[in-house]
Design a protein around this motif. Structure first.
Motif, PDB file in Angstrom:
ATOM      1  N   ALA A  42     -29.107 -20.726  50.383  1.00  0.00           N
ATOM      2  CA  ALA A  42     -29.354 -19.291  50.295  1.00  0.00           C
ATOM      3  C   ALA A  42     -28.556 -18.683  49.155  1.00  0.00           C
ATOM      4  CB  ALA A  42     -28.983 -18.602  51.608  1.00  0.00           C
ATOM      5  N   SER A  43     -29.109 -17.626  48.579  1.00  0.00           N
ATOM      6  CA  SER A  43     -28.424 -16.864  47.545  1.00  0.00           C
ATOM      7  C   SER A  43     -27.895 -15.582  48.173  1.00  0.00           C
ATOM      8  CB  SER A  43     -29.403 -16.533  46.408  1.00  0.00           C
ATOM      9  OG  SER A  43     -28.775 -15.752  45.415  1.00  0.00           O
ATOM     10  N   VAL A  44     -26.581 -15.368  48.064  1.00  0.00           N
ATOM     11  CA  VAL A  44     -25.932 -14.196  48.651  1.00  0.00           C
ATOM     12  C   VAL A  44     -25.726 -13.161  47.548  1.00  0.00           C
ATOM     13  CG1 VAL A  44     -23.898 -13.345  49.879  1.00  0.00           C
ATOM     14  CG2 VAL A  44     -24.796 -15.634  50.374  1.00  0.00           C
ATOM     15  N   ALA A  45     -26.576 -12.140  47.550  1.00  0.00           N
ATOM     16  CA  ALA A  45     -26.532 -11.116  46.503  1.00  0.00           C
ATOM     17  C   ALA A  45     -26.383  -9.730  47.120  1.00  0.00           C
ATOM     18  CB  ALA A  45     -27.786 -11.193  45.640  1.00  0.00           C
ATOM     19  N   VAL A  46     -25.504  -9.641  48.118  1.00  0.00           N
ATOM     20  CA  VAL A  46     -25.213  -8.367  48.780  1.00  0.00           C
ATOM     21  C   VAL A  46     -24.007  -7.725  48.094  1.00  0.00           C
ATOM     22  CG1 VAL A  46     -26.142  -9.158  50.985  1.00  0.00           C
ATOM     23  CG2 VAL A  46     -23.733  -9.569  50.455  1.00  0.00           C
ATOM     24  N   PRO A  47     -23.679  -6.458  48.410  1.00  0.00           N
ATOM     25  CA  PRO A  47     -22.448  -5.873  47.851  1.00  0.00           C
ATOM     26  C   PRO A  47     -21.236  -6.766  48.126  1.00  0.00           C
ATOM     27  CG  PRO A  47     -23.770  -4.166  48.877  1.00  0.00           C
ATOM     28  CD  PRO A  47     -24.450  -5.471  49.191  1.00  0.00           C
ATOM     29  N   THR A  48     -20.300  -6.780  47.211  1.00  0.00           N
ATOM     30  CA  THR A  48     -19.162  -7.697  47.268  1.00  0.00           C
ATOM     31  C   THR A  48     -18.416  -7.656  48.605  1.00  0.00           C
ATOM     32  OG1 THR A  48     -18.891  -7.398  44.879  1.00  0.00           O
ATOM     33  CG2 THR A  48     -17.071  -8.418  46.065  1.00  0.00           C
ATOM     34  N   VAL A  49     -18.297  -6.476  49.191  1.00  0.00           N
ATOM     35  CA  VAL A  49     -17.552  -6.347  50.447  1.00  0.00           C
ATOM     36  C   VAL A  49     -18.220  -7.101  51.600  1.00  0.00           C
ATOM     37  CG1 VAL A  49     -16.469  -4.159  49.866  1.00  0.00           C
ATOM     38  CG2 VAL A  49     -18.724  -4.153  50.968  1.00  0.00           C
ATOM     39  N   HIS A  50     -19.502  -7.466  51.423  1.00  0.00           N
ATOM     40  CA  HIS A  50     -20.217  -8.175  52.485  1.00  0.00           C
ATOM     41  C   HIS A  50     -20.391  -9.676  52.187  1.00  0.00           C
ATOM     42  CE1 HIS A  50     -20.967  -4.342  54.304  1.00  0.00           C
ATOM     43  NE2 HIS A  50     -21.712  -3.918  53.304  1.00  0.00           N
ATOM     44  N   HIS A  51     -19.838 -10.144  51.074  1.00  0.00           N
ATOM     45  CA  HIS A  51     -19.991 -11.559  50.722  1.00  0.00           C
ATOM     46  C   HIS A  51     -19.457 -12.476  51.818  1.00  0.00           C
ATOM     47  CE1 HIS A  51     -20.431 -11.179  46.042  1.00  0.00           C
ATOM     48  NE2 HIS A  51     -21.409 -10.609  46.711  1.00  0.00           N
ATOM     49  N   LEU A  52     -18.251 -12.210  52.269  1.00  0.00           N
ATOM     50  CA  LEU A  52     -17.617 -13.089  53.254  1.00  0.00           C
ATOM     51  C   LEU A  52     -18.413 -13.149  54.547  1.00  0.00           C
ATOM     52  CD1 LEU A  52     -15.357 -14.877  54.302  1.00  0.00           C
ATOM     53  CD2 LEU A  52     -14.047 -12.801  54.846  1.00  0.00           C
ATOM     54  N   ASP A  53     -18.802 -12.017  55.083  1.00  0.00           N
ATOM     55  CA  ASP A  53     -19.520 -11.996  56.355  1.00  0.00           C
ATOM     56  C   ASP A  53     -20.857 -12.732  56.253  1.00  0.00           C
ATOM     57  OD1 ASP A  53     -19.936 -11.084  59.116  1.00  0.00           O
ATOM     58  OD2 ASP A  53     -21.502  -9.826  58.250  1.00  0.00           O
TER      59      ASP A  53
END
Length: 301
Positions: A42-53
């Motif tokens: 998967a590619s995680v391209a959400v706002p940085t604050v949500h990367h970890l979750d």
């Protein structure tokens, strides 16, 4: 491999993108994983604050991840991501796109001992990515490239930055000195009237000029030691490096999927992402210290 789904908390947007690419739209990572247990990457391209979750949920479910830059909001979060990848034996790559720029790839073989860099990344203002300042938004691309070229610990950072059109720093100038003696000057702006993405560096008997936008690189060599044609000065040979043209985003995704399938270390792994983030956060701190020294908050009122 095939695209099975798109996740966005805005389900209407997720559905629209899913229709465009012939897959399904989901409102959450949990919904995707519950519906498609066969998801591998998967590619995680959400706002940085949500990367970890987001990445935590994916890796715990056995999914390899390509995480957009910057890797995380803090070094603690970056370290947790690295730990999760090791714990779940997952491939983790960071989206430092310029590593896949044909000009960067063509430059790697000619690097010997870089001693001075001059880097400019100027962009026009857009409301995108205003959750972070220009260092984490734009400059981090060049920090990653220079760190990979120099391969030496950072010794000293001096930086100044100003908010212009947003509440965050929109333009910054940074000077970094490395243990090797190399010095790098960076200028990043998202309030420019023109687009500039250039990196230049000097090493013994050579000057290398790289244009990210044109995806080309030129090498100027003194004393006829480099291949190329004579310049105005017959003692300087000029050569345009051979590049294999490919859209960097396509190359990045292909490289990630190759790592997933072959279970090999990504070209830009999570440790690389952490290294660039650490320097970027130190720069943000240096800018904040400089701003306090000159009472920038009062001047900006």
């Amino acid at each position: 491999m095939r695209l099975v789904g798109v996740v966005d908390c805005d389900t209407a947007r997720a559905d629209a993108v899913a229709r465009e690419f012939g897959c399904r739209g989901f409102g959450s990572v949990e919904q995707l994983l519950t519906t498609h247990s066969e998801v591998e990457a998967a590619s995680v391209a959400v706002p940085t604050v949500h990367h970890l979750d987001s990445a935590r949920q994916l890796m715990a479910a056995g999914v390899d991840v390509l995480i957009e830059k910057p890797l995380a909001s803090s070094l603690a979060e970056a370290d947790e991501l690295i730990g999760l990848a090791r714990q779940h034996k997952r491939i983790g790559q960071v989206g430092h796109l310029e590593r896949f720029n044909p000009a960067v790839r063509a430059t790697l073989p000619v690097i010997t001992q870089p001693m001075f860099f001059e880097v400019h990344r100027l962009s026009v203002f857009t409301p995108r990515s205003l959750d972070v300042d220009v260092v984490l938004d734009l400059m981090i691309h060049d920090l990653d490239i220079v760190l990979s070229f120099v391969n030496s610990p950072v010794k000293e950072i001096r930086a100044v930055g100003l908010p212009i059109l947003s509440s965050k720093v929109d333009i910054a100038n940074v000077r970094i000195e490395f243990d090797s003696g190399c010095v790098a000057n960076f200028t990043a702006s998202r309030v420019s009237t023109e687009l500039v993405r250039k990196l230049r560096f000097f090493q013994p008997k050579q000057y290398v000029s790289l244009d990210y936008g044109r995806q080309d690189a030129m090498v100027f060599s003194v004393g006829g030691e480099g291949a190329g044609r004579p310049s105005v000065n017959p003692q300087i040979q000029v050569a345009k490096l051979a590049t294999m043209q490919e859209e960097p985003l396509h190359a990045e995704l292909k490289s990630f999927l190759d790592s997933v399938q072959m279970r090999t270390r990504p070209l830009v792994d999570l440790e690389d992402g952490r290294r660039a983030l650490a320097v970027a956060l130190d720069i943000v701190g240096a800018i904040r210290d400089h701003g306090s020294k000159i009472r920038l908050a009062e001047l900006h009122r």
